[in-house]
Design an enzyme around this catalytic site. Sequence first.
Site, PDB file in Angstrom:
ATOM      1  N   ARG A 111       0.942  -1.083  -0.004  1.00  0.00           N
ATOM      2  CA  ARG A 111       0.071  -0.157  -0.003  1.00  0.00           C
ATOM      3  C   ARG A 111       0.869   1.422   0.144  1.00  0.00           C
ATOM      4  O   ARG A 111       0.427   2.355  -0.509  1.00  0.00           O
ATOM      5  CB  ARG A 111      -0.875   0.099   1.169  1.00  0.00           C
ATOM      6  CG  ARG A 111      -2.111  -0.958   1.038  1.00  0.00           C
ATOM      7  CD  ARG A 111      -2.824  -0.780   2.270  1.00  0.00           C
ATOM      8  NE  ARG A 111      -4.075  -1.853   1.719  1.00  0.00           N
ATOM      9  CZ  ARG A 111      -5.024  -2.135   2.576  1.00  0.00           C
ATOM     10  NH1 ARG A 111      -4.818  -2.235   4.068  1.00  0.00           N
ATOM     11  NH2 ARG A 111      -6.008  -2.922   2.297  1.00  0.00           N
ATOM     12  N   LYS A 132     -21.443 -16.542   0.467  1.00  0.00           N
ATOM     13  CA  LYS A 132     -22.962 -16.415   0.640  1.00  0.00           C
ATOM     14  C   LYS A 132     -23.530 -15.389  -0.210  1.00  0.00           C
ATOM     15  O   LYS A 132     -22.980 -14.350  -0.612  1.00  0.00           O
ATOM     16  CB  LYS A 132     -23.115 -15.595   2.436  1.00  0.00           C
ATOM     17  CG  LYS A 132     -22.672 -16.773   3.173  1.00  0.00           C
ATOM     18  CD  LYS A 132     -23.021 -16.137   4.642  1.00  0.00           C
ATOM     19  CE  LYS A 132     -22.940 -17.157   5.719  1.00  0.00           C
ATOM     20  NZ  LYS A 132     -22.806 -16.464   7.122  1.00  0.00           N
ATOM     21  N   GLY A 166     -13.886  -3.315   0.951  1.00  0.00           N
ATOM     22  CA  GLY A 166     -15.358  -2.818   0.942  1.00  0.00           C
ATOM     23  C   GLY A 166     -15.798  -1.844   0.078  1.00  0.00           C
ATOM     24  O   GLY A 166     -16.950  -1.876  -0.540  1.00  0.00           O
TER      25      GLY A 166
END
Length: 397
Positions: free
Chosen positions: A37, A194, A370
């Site tokens: 990063r 999921k 995210g």
Amino acid sequence: MASFIRMSDLDLAGKRVLIREDLNVPVQDGVVTSDARIRAALPTIQAARDAGARVILMSHLGRPEEGVYDEELSLAPVAARISELLGSKVRFEREWLDGIDCEPGEVVLVENVRFNKGEKKNDDGLSKKMAALCDVFVMDAFATAHRAEASTNGVAKYAPVACAGPLLSGELVALEKALHEPARPLVAIVGGSKVSTKLTVLENLLGKVDKLIVGGGIANTVLAAAGQPVGKSLHEADMTGIASGLMERSKQSGGEIPLPTDVVVAKEFSAAAEADVKPVENVAGDDMILDIGPDTSECFAAALEGAGTILWNGPVGVFEFDQFGEGTRVLANAVARSSAFSIAGGGDTIAAIDKYGVREGISYISTAGGAFLEFLEGKKLPAVAMLESRAGGPVAA
Ligand code: ADP
Ligand code: MG
């Protein structure tokens, strides 16, 4: 296309330039153990420094309790690593909210933004203090663009000028191109465990893609919804109604969801489990589906090779165990071989990309878990919305 001011549009000479990066790297015993990063942020830092800016860097690290200093989550080791990579000393400032000195061409890193009370709640007072440090605020941390916090959102509201850094704008351009102006056919792979965590992604993509390849527990749920036996496979019985709805919509919208025709099963979930290939209709009551089968992989791979654009999130099997990783390996190689513009993201997806050594063949790898998923869900990211509103002029402080 998002319209905001870019750092490269501005004359930064002599200006106090506050840059929000994502320098949330692993640190062990005071040493940075992976600097990916930091390396990603380096071109932005160099560009600002070389333009003669007074460069102030800020970032979060880990999840400290607000208002409490925690040496283990100090950014001091990160300052040392940036200094090495830049080849010049980066000063570290532990106390910074009341103002710091910085000369033109100098780079200063300030302590973990999450040590400050009000960071997560996007507190106005804290945001104004951050904004007062600079003439120009540069938002460059795509991974935090889905959070409205003081250092990602509030500060942009009150800074004299707020713009996007090259890392953030690069990622947005790549993602917007893939989702809104894709070369067709647009093929998406959504795998993982999921349906419930990726339902909005599936729904949003269904309206845009030509083909939606599902894998993992998501495919198991879709198979169950289609009336196929899934035995003891990971699936969500309470999501089958929703899965049927998705299949129905795919028929209407033309975004095809091809179902696996063969699968790899085992009697137990373990690294030593014996793998068995079966046609889907032969899955037994005590079987667990842990991967797509070779016929299915071949068929999906062919679709990927003919694609114009590929979006990939989620492995199609339990790739952590080699005997259930073939489906993911074959698809990873197909994505890499394809001449399509390809974007992949997700923690486990990136682990699979590295396991199968296909990084080079993928056009763009999003490291922003995210934020990447929220983008695929079709959401407007708060940091981007703020930069767009600021492109229209300053908000009164
Ligand atoms: P990402 O992190 O890339 O977004 P996810 O976290 O959604 O991906 O899903 C990855 C996980 O899903 C992996 O740990 C993998 O083992 C698991 N998985 C994939 N297929 C199956 C399956 N058939 N049964 C159980 N787990 C699965
Ligand atoms: Mg994951």
